[in-house]
Design a protein around this motif. Structure first.
Motif, PDB file in Angstrom:
ATOM      1  N   LEU A 113       0.838  -1.195   0.000  1.00  0.00           N
ATOM      2  CA  LEU A 113       0.000   0.000   0.000  1.00  0.00           C
ATOM      3  C   LEU A 113       0.875   1.248   0.000  1.00  0.00           C
ATOM      4  O   LEU A 113       1.999   1.220   0.501  1.00  0.00           O
ATOM      5  CB  LEU A 113      -0.902   0.019   1.248  1.00  0.00           C
ATOM      6  CG  LEU A 113      -1.927  -1.099   1.378  1.00  0.00           C
ATOM      7  CD1 LEU A 113      -2.539  -1.077   2.774  1.00  0.00           C
ATOM      8  CD2 LEU A 113      -3.011  -0.947   0.335  1.00  0.00           C
ATOM      9  N   PRO A 114       0.362   2.352  -0.522  1.00  0.00           N
ATOM     10  CA  PRO A 114       1.108   3.608  -0.427  1.00  0.00           C
ATOM     11  C   PRO A 114       1.160   4.088   1.022  1.00  0.00           C
ATOM     12  O   PRO A 114       0.325   3.709   1.849  1.00  0.00           O
ATOM     13  CB  PRO A 114       0.290   4.567  -1.295  1.00  0.00           C
ATOM     14  CG  PRO A 114      -1.084   3.996  -1.316  1.00  0.00           C
ATOM     15  CD  PRO A 114      -0.906   2.506  -1.257  1.00  0.00           C
TER      16      PRO A 114
ATOM     17  N   ALA B 274       2.168   9.992   3.627  1.00  0.00           N
ATOM     18  CA  ALA B 274       2.620  10.680   2.409  1.00  0.00           C
ATOM     19  C   ALA B 274       1.429  11.125   1.567  1.00  0.00           C
ATOM     20  O   ALA B 274       1.432  12.204   0.967  1.00  0.00           O
ATOM     21  CB  ALA B 274       3.539   9.773   1.601  1.00  0.00           C
ATOM     22  N   VAL B 275       0.374  10.305   1.524  1.00  0.00           N
ATOM     23  CA  VAL B 275      -0.846  10.670   0.792  1.00  0.00           C
ATOM     24  C   VAL B 275      -1.460  11.929   1.397  1.00  0.00           C
ATOM     25  O   VAL B 275      -1.825  12.873   0.686  1.00  0.00           O
ATOM     26  CB  VAL B 275      -1.865   9.509   0.821  1.00  0.00           C
ATOM     27  CG1 VAL B 275      -3.232   9.984   0.330  1.00  0.00           C
ATOM     28  CG2 VAL B 275      -1.372   8.349  -0.036  1.00  0.00           C
TER      29      VAL B 275
ATOM     30  N   GLU C 298       2.260  11.709  -2.204  1.00  0.00           N
ATOM     31  CA  GLU C 298       2.047  10.398  -2.807  1.00  0.00           C
ATOM     32  C   GLU C 298       0.736  10.381  -3.573  1.00  0.00           C
ATOM     33  O   GLU C 298      -0.305  10.765  -3.052  1.00  0.00           O
ATOM     34  CB  GLU C 298       2.021   9.329  -1.705  1.00  0.00           C
ATOM     35  CG  GLU C 298       1.744   7.918  -2.189  1.00  0.00           C
ATOM     36  CD  GLU C 298       2.836   7.382  -3.083  1.00  0.00           C
ATOM     37  OE1 GLU C 298       2.651   7.458  -4.332  1.00  0.00           O
ATOM     38  OE2 GLU C 298       3.862   6.903  -2.555  1.00  0.00           O
ATOM     39  N   ARG C 299       0.807   9.961  -4.841  1.00  0.00           N
ATOM     40  CA  ARG C 299      -0.404   9.878  -5.672  1.00  0.00           C
ATOM     41  C   ARG C 299      -0.589   8.479  -6.261  1.00  0.00           C
ATOM     42  O   ARG C 299      -1.522   8.271  -7.025  1.00  0.00           O
ATOM     43  CB  ARG C 299      -0.327  10.896  -6.815  1.00  0.00           C
ATOM     44  CG  ARG C 299      -0.457  12.351  -6.356  1.00  0.00           C
ATOM     45  CD  ARG C 299      -1.846  12.635  -5.815  1.00  0.00           C
ATOM     46  NE  ARG C 299      -2.006  14.012  -5.400  1.00  0.00           N
ATOM     47  CZ  ARG C 299      -2.423  14.991  -6.205  1.00  0.00           C
ATOM     48  NH1 ARG C 299      -2.691  14.735  -7.478  1.00  0.00           N
ATOM     49  NH2 ARG C 299      -2.526  16.226  -5.750  1.00  0.00           N
TER      50      ARG C 299
ATOM     51  N   ALA D 295      -7.509  15.613  -3.256  1.00  0.00           N
ATOM     52  CA  ALA D 295      -6.713  15.488  -4.480  1.00  0.00           C
ATOM     53  C   ALA D 295      -6.398  14.024  -4.767  1.00  0.00           C
ATOM     54  O   ALA D 295      -6.425  13.585  -5.934  1.00  0.00           O
ATOM     55  CB  ALA D 295      -5.423  16.303  -4.339  1.00  0.00           C
ATOM     56  N   TYR D 296      -6.117  13.260  -3.715  1.00  0.00           N
ATOM     57  CA  TYR D 296      -5.837  11.832  -3.899  1.00  0.00           C
ATOM     58  C   TYR D 296      -7.117  11.072  -4.277  1.00  0.00           C
ATOM     59  O   TYR D 296      -7.084  10.167  -5.128  1.00  0.00           O
ATOM     60  CB  TYR D 296      -5.238  11.255  -2.622  1.00  0.00           C
ATOM     61  CG  TYR D 296      -4.786   9.820  -2.762  1.00  0.00           C
ATOM     62  CD1 TYR D 296      -3.622   9.512  -3.455  1.00  0.00           C
ATOM     63  CD2 TYR D 296      -5.524   8.779  -2.215  1.00  0.00           C
ATOM     64  CE1 TYR D 296      -3.202   8.198  -3.605  1.00  0.00           C
ATOM     65  CE2 TYR D 296      -5.113   7.464  -2.347  1.00  0.00           C
ATOM     66  CZ  TYR D 296      -3.950   7.175  -3.046  1.00  0.00           C
ATOM     67  OH  TYR D 296      -3.539   5.870  -3.196  1.00  0.00           O
TER      68      TYR D 296
END
Length: 333
Positions: A245-246, A250-251, A256-257, A291-292
């Motif tokens: 997983l990201p 950071a997301v 992170e995108r 945004a994510y």
């Protein structure tokens, strides 16, 4: 009735001191709901497992009063003594108790007293038990006793359980798995001979097991002992597939995108984001989140926003919410 509605109904009856019997299969949280009501109201709570009592345990033991020259009953110390003005006397497993114990409980429920003992006026009586078809040892409740209660039947609800689990910090892989497999929350089969099966209570055990960080070779037998071998194998395979997983931090910081392609990973990621965001989250963080969410598959993005709104998160205060609405409005109708 679903858990949230059941809790509201029980709270109303407790307020009016109306005796009630809460029916339901094992492990769905009947006793937890009654305890929560007492804790939230700041009132007393006495939990009696009637299946463990003898008739004399409830009625008390007779002794000879030399001054009065008569036999009197010494009430048990575990019953409310009036030192706490209000509370709930919870008679759990009432219909699994021996008939003579039920008879003693009948007098307590009917007259609010038994032997020399009288239940304080501020205390409500709530009983609970499994249904006759739930593979438990139960005795049919006598009609006069049954008629003394308001009867409510409780059932599990995956969506309500997920919301509760997010607040309680249950492991995101469990919350994500139940999101993907709602039927896995409760898999009790009265005809099955298996000792372990999935219930809300046994999933709490799985959460505790995961948080204890056992050795890898112990995970399967420990989880299988909670929810059964077949479901344990499916859950662990699912958890392994969703392991990459990201970084959530950071997301939320806008660094992170990357979006996982595996639906299993997306379910876990959604659970992690929902646990991380609350009503006090700064607007800047919400802006990064939106945004994510613009990059996620539509069904996951909309699910996360709806759950956040249910938690009281004001996404509208973030400038990016208008853009999100513009992209996913067609799914909100």
């Amino acid at each position: 009735m679903k858990p949230v509605e059941t809790k509201t109904a029980v709270a109303h009856l407790v307020e009016e001191r109306v005796p009630l019997f809460l029916w339901g299969p094992p492990g769905i949280g009947k006793s937890s709901i009654v305890r929560q009501i007492a804790e939230e109201r700041g009132i007393g709570f006495v939990d009696l497992r009637l299946s463990l009592l003898d008739p004399t345990d409830l009625r008390g033991i007779p002794f000879f009063d030399q001054q009065a020259k008569q036999a009197v009953w010494a009430p048990p110390a575990f019953l409310p003594d009036g030192s706490v003005a209000e509370g709930i006397l919870f008679l759990d497993e009432l219909n699994t108790a021996a008939p003579m114990v039920q008879a003693s409980a009948y007098q307590l429920i009917l007259d609010r007293k038994i032997g020399e003992y009288e239940l304080p006026g501020g205390w409500a009586i709530v009983a609970a038990g499994n249904r006759e078809g739930d593979r438990g040892v139960v005795y049919r409740m006598p009609a006069p006793l049954a008629n003394r209660f308001v009867h409510l039947e409780m059932e599990s609800d995956p969506q309500q359980w997920r919301r509760w689990a997010l607040v309680r910090g249950v492991d995101p892989s469990i919350v994500g798995f139940i999101a993907a497999r709602p039927d896995a929350l409760f898999m009790f089969d009265a005809k099955s001979a298996h000792r372990s099966f999935a219930t809300p209570r046994s999933w709490e055990y799985v959460d505790r097991i995961l948080k204890s960080t056992p050795e890898r070779e112990l995970l399967m037998p420990l989880i299988a002992g909670s929810i059964g071998e077949e479901l344990a194998a499916e859950f662990l395979s699912w958890r392994a597939a969703a392991d990459e997983l990201p970084d959530v931090e950071a997301v939320l910081e806008g660094r992170e995108r990357a979006v996982p392609e595996d639906p299993n990973a997306l379910h876990v990621l959604a659970s992690m984001l929902l646990q991380r965001i609350d009503a006090d989250t700064p607007t800047e963080t919400l802006e990064h989140l939106l945004a994510y969410l613009m990059e996620l598959p539509p069904e996951f993005s909309v699910m996360i926003v709806k759950e956040l709104q249910h938690k009281g998160v004001l996404l509208e205060k973030a400038p990016g919410f208008k853009a999100w609405i513009g992209k996913f409005a067609y799914l909100l109708a």
